[in-house]
Write a protein that holds these residues in place. Structure first.
Motif, PDB file in Angstrom:
ATOM      1  N   ASN A   1       0.781  -1.241  -0.070  1.00 32.97           N
ATOM      2  CA  ASN A   1       0.062  -0.112  -0.090  1.00 32.97           C
ATOM      3  C   ASN A   1       0.800   1.280  -0.028  1.00 32.97           C
ATOM      4  O   ASN A   1       0.440   2.063  -0.499  1.00 32.97           O
ATOM      5  N   GLU A   2       1.797   1.237   0.675  1.00 35.72           N
ATOM      6  CA  GLU A   2       2.702   2.444   0.847  1.00 35.72           C
ATOM      7  C   GLU A   2       3.952   2.648  -0.037  1.00 35.72           C
ATOM      8  O   GLU A   2       4.604   3.675  -0.189  1.00 35.72           O
ATOM      9  N   PHE A   3       4.465   1.504  -0.388  1.00 40.44           N
ATOM     10  CA  PHE A   3       5.803   1.550  -0.920  1.00 40.44           C
ATOM     11  C   PHE A   3       5.687   0.496  -2.271  1.00 40.44           C
ATOM     12  O   PHE A   3       6.736   0.049  -2.735  1.00 40.44           O
ATOM     13  N   ALA A   4       4.620   0.792  -2.994  1.00 40.88           N
ATOM     14  CA  ALA A   4       4.412  -0.160  -3.979  1.00 40.88           C
ATOM     15  C   ALA A   4       5.390   0.236  -5.317  1.00 40.88           C
ATOM     16  O   ALA A   4       6.009  -0.617  -5.780  1.00 40.88           O
ATOM     17  N   LYS A   5       5.791   1.667  -5.487  1.00 33.90           N
ATOM     18  CA  LYS A   5       6.932   1.851  -6.474  1.00 33.90           C
ATOM     19  C   LYS A   5       8.330   1.318  -6.173  1.00 33.90           C
ATOM     20  O   LYS A   5       8.962   0.783  -6.840  1.00 33.90           O
ATOM     21  N   GLU A   6       8.519   1.308  -4.769  1.00 35.10           N
ATOM     22  CA  GLU A   6       9.796   1.044  -4.547  1.00 35.10           C
ATOM     23  C   GLU A   6       9.947  -0.297  -4.295  1.00 35.10           C
ATOM     24  O   GLU A   6      11.125  -0.836  -4.760  1.00 35.10           O
ATOM     25  N   LEU A   7       8.897  -0.907  -4.198  1.00 35.73           N
ATOM     26  CA  LEU A   7       8.940  -2.509  -4.374  1.00 35.73           C
ATOM     27  C   LEU A   7       9.043  -2.850  -5.813  1.00 35.73           C
ATOM     28  O   LEU A   7       9.923  -3.931  -6.112  1.00 35.73           O
ATOM     29  N   LYS A   8       8.304  -2.356  -6.731  1.00 35.69           N
ATOM     30  CA  LYS A   8       8.371  -2.529  -8.192  1.00 35.69           C
ATOM     31  C   LYS A   8      10.010  -2.249  -8.701  1.00 35.69           C
ATOM     32  O   LYS A   8      10.528  -3.012  -9.377  1.00 35.69           O
ATOM     33  N   ASP A   9      10.353  -1.155  -8.209  1.00 37.12           N
ATOM     34  CA  ASP A   9      11.887  -0.775  -8.788  1.00 37.12           C
ATOM     35  C   ASP A   9      12.833  -1.513  -7.616  1.00 37.12           C
ATOM     36  O   ASP A   9      14.138  -1.070  -8.030  1.00 37.12           O
ATOM     37  N   SER A  10      12.553  -2.490  -6.700  1.00 41.60           N
ATOM     38  CA  SER A  10      13.402  -3.214  -5.937  1.00 41.60           C
ATOM     39  C   SER A  10      14.385  -2.264  -4.936  1.00 41.60           C
ATOM     40  O   SER A  10      15.588  -2.647  -4.810  1.00 41.60           O
ATOM     41  N   ILE A  11      13.980  -1.169  -4.787  1.00 40.43           N
ATOM     42  CA  ILE A  11      14.526  -0.208  -3.890  1.00 40.43           C
ATOM     43  C   ILE A  11      14.251  -0.829  -2.372  1.00 40.43           C
ATOM     44  O   ILE A  11      15.117  -0.810  -1.367  1.00 40.43           O
ATOM     45  N   ILE A  12      12.852  -1.388  -2.203  1.00 42.72           N
ATOM     46  CA  ILE A  12      12.498  -2.057  -0.961  1.00 42.72           C
ATOM     47  C   ILE A  12      12.321  -3.628  -1.611  1.00 42.72           C
ATOM     48  O   ILE A  12      11.628  -3.996  -2.446  1.00 42.72           O
ATOM     49  N   VAL A  13      12.765  -4.629  -0.667  1.00 43.16           N
ATOM     50  CA  VAL A  13      12.585  -6.056  -1.104  1.00 43.16           C
ATOM     51  C   VAL A  13      12.212  -6.509   0.280  1.00 43.16           C
ATOM     52  O   VAL A  13      12.873  -6.516   1.227  1.00 43.16           O
ATOM     53  N   PHE A  14      11.158  -7.421   0.163  1.00 44.10           N
ATOM     54  CA  PHE A  14      10.677  -8.097   1.231  1.00 44.10           C
ATOM     55  C   PHE A  14      10.824  -9.481   1.356  1.00 44.10           C
ATOM     56  O   PHE A  14      10.709  -9.972   0.257  1.00 44.10           O
ATOM     57  N   LYS A  15      11.357 -10.021   2.491  1.00 46.46           N
ATOM     58  CA  LYS A  15      11.620 -11.695   2.553  1.00 46.46           C
ATOM     59  C   LYS A  15      11.140 -12.278   3.660  1.00 46.46           C
ATOM     60  O   LYS A  15      11.082 -11.525   4.711  1.00 46.46           O
ATOM     61  N   SER A  16      10.243 -13.254   3.493  1.00 46.28           N
ATOM     62  CA  SER A  16       9.841 -14.061   4.799  1.00 46.28           C
ATOM     63  C   SER A  16      10.789 -15.220   4.809  1.00 46.28           C
ATOM     64  O   SER A  16      10.835 -16.070   4.018  1.00 46.28           O
ATOM     65  N   ILE A  17      11.535 -15.523   6.025  1.00 47.04           N
ATOM     66  CA  ILE A  17      12.404 -16.529   6.218  1.00 47.04           C
ATOM     67  C   ILE A  17      12.220 -17.272   7.361  1.00 47.04           C
ATOM     68  O   ILE A  17      11.835 -16.658   8.637  1.00 47.04           O
ATOM     69  N   ASP A  18      12.326 -18.688   7.346  1.00 48.89           N
ATOM     70  CA  ASP A  18      12.220 -19.566   8.572  1.00 48.89           C
ATOM     71  C   ASP A  18      13.411 -19.647   9.146  1.00 48.89           C
ATOM     72  O   ASP A  18      14.485 -20.253   8.588  1.00 48.89           O
ATOM     73  N   PHE A  19      13.636 -19.047  10.055  1.00 48.46           N
ATOM     74  CA  PHE A  19      15.055 -18.933  10.852  1.00 48.46           C
ATOM     75  C   PHE A  19      15.535 -20.185  11.549  1.00 48.46           C
ATOM     76  O   PHE A  19      16.691 -20.336  11.885  1.00 48.46           O
ATOM     77  N   LEU A  20      14.676 -20.961  11.610  1.00 43.49           N
ATOM     78  CA  LEU A  20      14.975 -22.550  12.170  1.00 43.49           C
ATOM     79  C   LEU A  20      15.384 -23.273  11.235  1.00 43.49           C
ATOM     80  O   LEU A  20      16.072 -24.457  11.523  1.00 43.49           O
ATOM     81  N   GLU A  21      15.223 -23.152  10.031  1.00 38.67           N
ATOM     82  CA  GLU A  21      16.015 -24.012   8.767  1.00 38.67           C
ATOM     83  C   GLU A  21      17.584 -23.798   8.745  1.00 38.67           C
ATOM     84  O   GLU A  21      18.002 -22.686   9.098  1.00 38.67           O
ATOM     85  N   PRO A  22      18.350 -24.958   8.669  1.00 39.55           N
ATOM     86  CA  PRO A  22      19.594 -24.925   9.083  1.00 39.55           C
ATOM     87  C   PRO A  22      20.355 -23.735   8.235  1.00 39.55           C
ATOM     88  O   PRO A  22      21.288 -23.164   8.636  1.00 39.55           O
ATOM     89  N   GLU A  23      20.138 -23.614   6.858  1.00 36.60           N
ATOM     90  CA  GLU A  23      20.780 -22.509   6.248  1.00 36.60           C
ATOM     91  C   GLU A  23      20.296 -21.106   6.601  1.00 36.60           C
ATOM     92  O   GLU A  23      21.217 -20.213   6.132  1.00 36.60           O
ATOM     93  N   ASN A  24      19.510 -20.749   7.435  1.00 38.19           N
ATOM     94  CA  ASN A  24      18.892 -19.617   8.086  1.00 38.19           C
ATOM     95  C   ASN A  24      19.543 -19.437   9.285  1.00 38.19           C
ATOM     96  O   ASN A  24      19.405 -18.221   9.834  1.00 38.19           O
ATOM     97  N   GLU A  25      20.142 -20.183  10.038  1.00 39.70           N
ATOM     98  CA  GLU A  25      20.482 -20.092  11.589  1.00 39.70           C
ATOM     99  C   GLU A  25      21.407 -18.814  11.632  1.00 39.70           C
ATOM    100  O   GLU A  25      21.450 -18.295  12.538  1.00 39.70           O
TER     101      GLU A  25
END
Length: 122
Positions: free
Chosen positions: A42-66
């Motif tokens: 809603n607030e940063f659609a342009k920044e998301l589209k332009d990859s100025i803002i990148v959102f990631k959801s990460i399972d921190f319990l996965e071994p590669e994310n510890e």
């Protein structure tokens, strides 16, 4: 062109919005991810589209994310804003108040928008 943009200090500046969650997720954890995603769209659609803002959801319990738990010093679900310039992390911030607003979208969104704008302006 970023010349009229408040984020114009560097064309290579970006903000990673990193939501770290456990494998098993409660309603509050899911709500926080939904609130974050909705606010960004809603607030940063342009920044998301332009990859100025990148959102990631990460399972921190996965071994590669510890590694993130040590890097960002957390042990429960958390939202990290990571400012990157020229592919190097310059500053990061743990948005510890997300749980205070996990049942109030308006306050959550205001908090997230305010912190993102502050970090991008620096």
């Amino acid at each position: 062109c970023l010349t009229n943009n408040i984020y114009a200090q560097s064309t290579k500046t970006k903000l990673n919005v990193l939501y770290f969650h456990a494998t098993q997720r409660c309603a509050g954890c899911i709500a926080i991810e939904d609130f974050t995603r909705t606010t960004l769209n809603n607030e940063f659609a342009k920044e998301l589209k332009d990859s100025i803002i990148v959102f990631k959801s990460i399972d921190f319990l996965e071994p590669e994310n510890e590694k993130y738990q040590e890097q960002y010093k957390f042990d429960v679900q958390t939202l990290i804003l990571s400012r990157v310039e020229d592919d190097k992390e310059k500053k990061w911030l743990n948005l510890e108040m997300i749980w205070d607003y996990s049942d109030n979208y308006e306050k959550y969104s205001e908090y997230l928008v305010s912190e993102i704008k502050k970090l991008l302006k620096e």
